[in-house]
Scaffold this motif. Structure first.
Motif, PDB file in Angstrom:
ATOM      1  N   LYS A  85      25.562  20.969 -30.819  1.00 26.41           N
ATOM      2  CA  LYS A  85      25.007  20.575 -32.126  1.00 26.41           C
ATOM      3  C   LYS A  85      26.070  19.899 -32.998  1.00 26.41           C
ATOM      4  CE  LYS A  85      22.351  22.653 -35.937  1.00 26.41           C
ATOM      5  NZ  LYS A  85      22.906  22.020 -37.073  1.00 26.41           N
ATOM      6  N   THR A  86      27.250  20.504 -33.084  1.00 22.01           N
ATOM      7  CA  THR A  86      28.301  19.964 -33.949  1.00 22.01           C
ATOM      8  C   THR A  86      28.790  18.608 -33.443  1.00 22.01           C
ATOM      9  OG1 THR A  86      28.983  22.211 -34.523  1.00 22.01           O
ATOM     10  CG2 THR A  86      30.554  20.442 -34.993  1.00 22.01           C
ATOM     11  N   LEU A  87      29.014  18.494 -32.147  1.00 23.74           N
ATOM     12  CA  LEU A  87      29.473  17.206 -31.608  1.00 23.74           C
ATOM     13  C   LEU A  87      28.403  16.127 -31.777  1.00 23.74           C
ATOM     14  CD1 LEU A  87      31.403  18.207 -28.349  1.00 23.74           C
ATOM     15  CD2 LEU A  87      32.377  17.314 -30.465  1.00 23.74           C
ATOM     16  N   ASN A  88      27.159  16.441 -31.436  1.00 25.33           N
ATOM     17  CA  ASN A  88      26.085  15.443 -31.542  1.00 25.33           C
ATOM     18  C   ASN A  88      25.851  14.970 -32.971  1.00 25.33           C
ATOM     19  OD1 ASN A  88      25.382  15.059 -28.842  1.00 25.33           O
ATOM     20  ND2 ASN A  88      23.942  16.756 -28.852  1.00 25.33           N
ATOM     21  N   GLU A  89      25.958  15.872 -33.927  1.00 24.43           N
ATOM     22  CA  GLU A  89      25.656  15.516 -35.321  1.00 24.43           C
ATOM     23  C   GLU A  89      26.825  14.834 -36.029  1.00 24.43           C
ATOM     24  OE1 GLU A  89      24.281  19.032 -37.325  1.00 24.43           O
ATOM     25  OE2 GLU A  89      22.431  19.111 -36.135  1.00 24.43           O
ATOM     26  N   ASN A  90      28.050  15.137 -35.632  1.00 21.37           N
ATOM     27  CA  ASN A  90      29.202  14.711 -36.424  1.00 21.37           C
ATOM     28  C   ASN A  90      30.172  13.744 -35.751  1.00 21.37           C
ATOM     29  OD1 ASN A  90      28.872  16.557 -38.868  1.00 21.37           O
ATOM     30  ND2 ASN A  90      28.762  17.991 -37.178  1.00 21.37           N
ATOM     31  N   PHE A  91      29.996  13.478 -34.471  1.00 17.27           N
ATOM     32  CA  PHE A  91      30.970  12.672 -33.743  1.00 17.27           C
ATOM     33  C   PHE A  91      30.297  11.636 -32.853  1.00 17.27           C
ATOM     34  CE2 PHE A  91      33.014  16.685 -34.649  1.00 17.27           C
ATOM     35  CZ  PHE A  91      34.317  16.342 -34.959  1.00 17.27           C
ATOM     36  N   ILE A  92      31.044  10.605 -32.555  1.00 17.18           N
ATOM     37  CA  ILE A  92      30.686   9.664 -31.492  1.00 17.18           C
ATOM     38  C   ILE A  92      31.503  10.109 -30.280  1.00 17.18           C
ATOM     39  CG2 ILE A  92      30.661   7.252 -30.756  1.00 17.18           C
ATOM     40  CD1 ILE A  92      28.841   7.925 -33.220  1.00 17.18           C
ATOM     41  N   LEU A  93      30.855  10.268 -29.144  1.00 18.73           N
ATOM     42  CA  LEU A  93      31.490  10.867 -27.975  1.00 18.73           C
ATOM     43  C   LEU A  93      31.864   9.818 -26.925  1.00 18.73           C
ATOM     44  CD1 LEU A  93      28.954  13.814 -27.524  1.00 18.73           C
ATOM     45  CD2 LEU A  93      30.968  13.727 -28.986  1.00 18.73           C
ATOM     46  N   VAL A  94      33.060   9.995 -26.348  1.00 23.73           N
ATOM     47  CA  VAL A  94      33.539   9.104 -25.286  1.00 23.73           C
ATOM     48  C   VAL A  94      34.133   9.962 -24.177  1.00 23.73           C
ATOM     49  CG1 VAL A  94      35.082   7.195 -24.679  1.00 23.73           C
ATOM     50  CG2 VAL A  94      34.162   7.348 -26.990  1.00 23.73           C
ATOM     51  N   SER A  95      33.790   9.649 -22.939  1.00 26.34           N
ATOM     52  CA  SER A  95      34.391  10.309 -21.786  1.00 26.34           C
ATOM     53  C   SER A  95      35.189   9.266 -21.006  1.00 26.34           C
ATOM     54  CB  SER A  95      33.316  10.916 -20.885  1.00 26.34           C
ATOM     55  OG  SER A  95      33.909  11.457 -19.721  1.00 26.34           O
TER      56      SER A  95
END
Length: 151
Positions: A85-95
């Motif tokens: 929830k926290t990552l999806n709502e507050n960050f843009i994610l890169v792998s």
């Protein structure tokens, strides 16, 4: 007999090709990758553009298919509902796959996996976490960065 060999070769080629096509979406150049409950960009540049337009920080996760600590981190942390929830709502994610994306790995001076780097929306490093991190410790860091972003 000759025809049976060709049929076998043809079926083998179809099988190999279908496997290749199935694997394409997780290829770093393909755009997105899913790890447990999270969807990641597989390329840094589109993520930075999205972060800049949305005013969000970027979470960059450096990993390898062969890294046991990465698998442990993903199985424990990326399945935690609070983390998701926290990552999806507050960050843009890169792998970033350290073996396939060597330029990014070198540019960020990542020496081992897993490694997590947080960037602000302009691409400036905020925090770096080298190595495996327990879920609660990771969640605490993510929450602090999310709150800092809001301030």
């Amino acid at each position: 007999m000759y025809m049976k060999k060709w049929i076998f070769v043809l079926l083998a080629l179809i099988g190999l090709t279908s496997g290749y096509l199935y694997m394409q979406p997780d290829d770093p150049g393909a755009g997105k990758i899913t790890l447990q409950g999270l969807n990641f960009h597989a390329d840094l540049q589109p993520a930075l553009l999205e972060a800049s337009s949305q005013g969000k920080p970027v979470f960059v996760y450096f990993r390898s298919e062969y890294c046991g600590w990465c698998k442990k981190f993903e199985e424990e942390t990326f399945t935690n509902q609070s983390v998701i929830k926290t990552l999806n709502e507050n960050f843009i994610l890169v792998s970033i796959d350290v073996y396939r994306q060597k330029n990014e790995t070198r540019d960020f001076k990542v020496r081992g996996t897993p490694a997590e780097i947080f960037l602000d929306s302009n691409g400036t490093e905020i925090k770096r976490i080298p190595g495996y991190t327990e879920t609660e410790v990771f969640l605490d860091i993510v929450n602090k960065i999310a709150k800092y972003k809001e301030a």
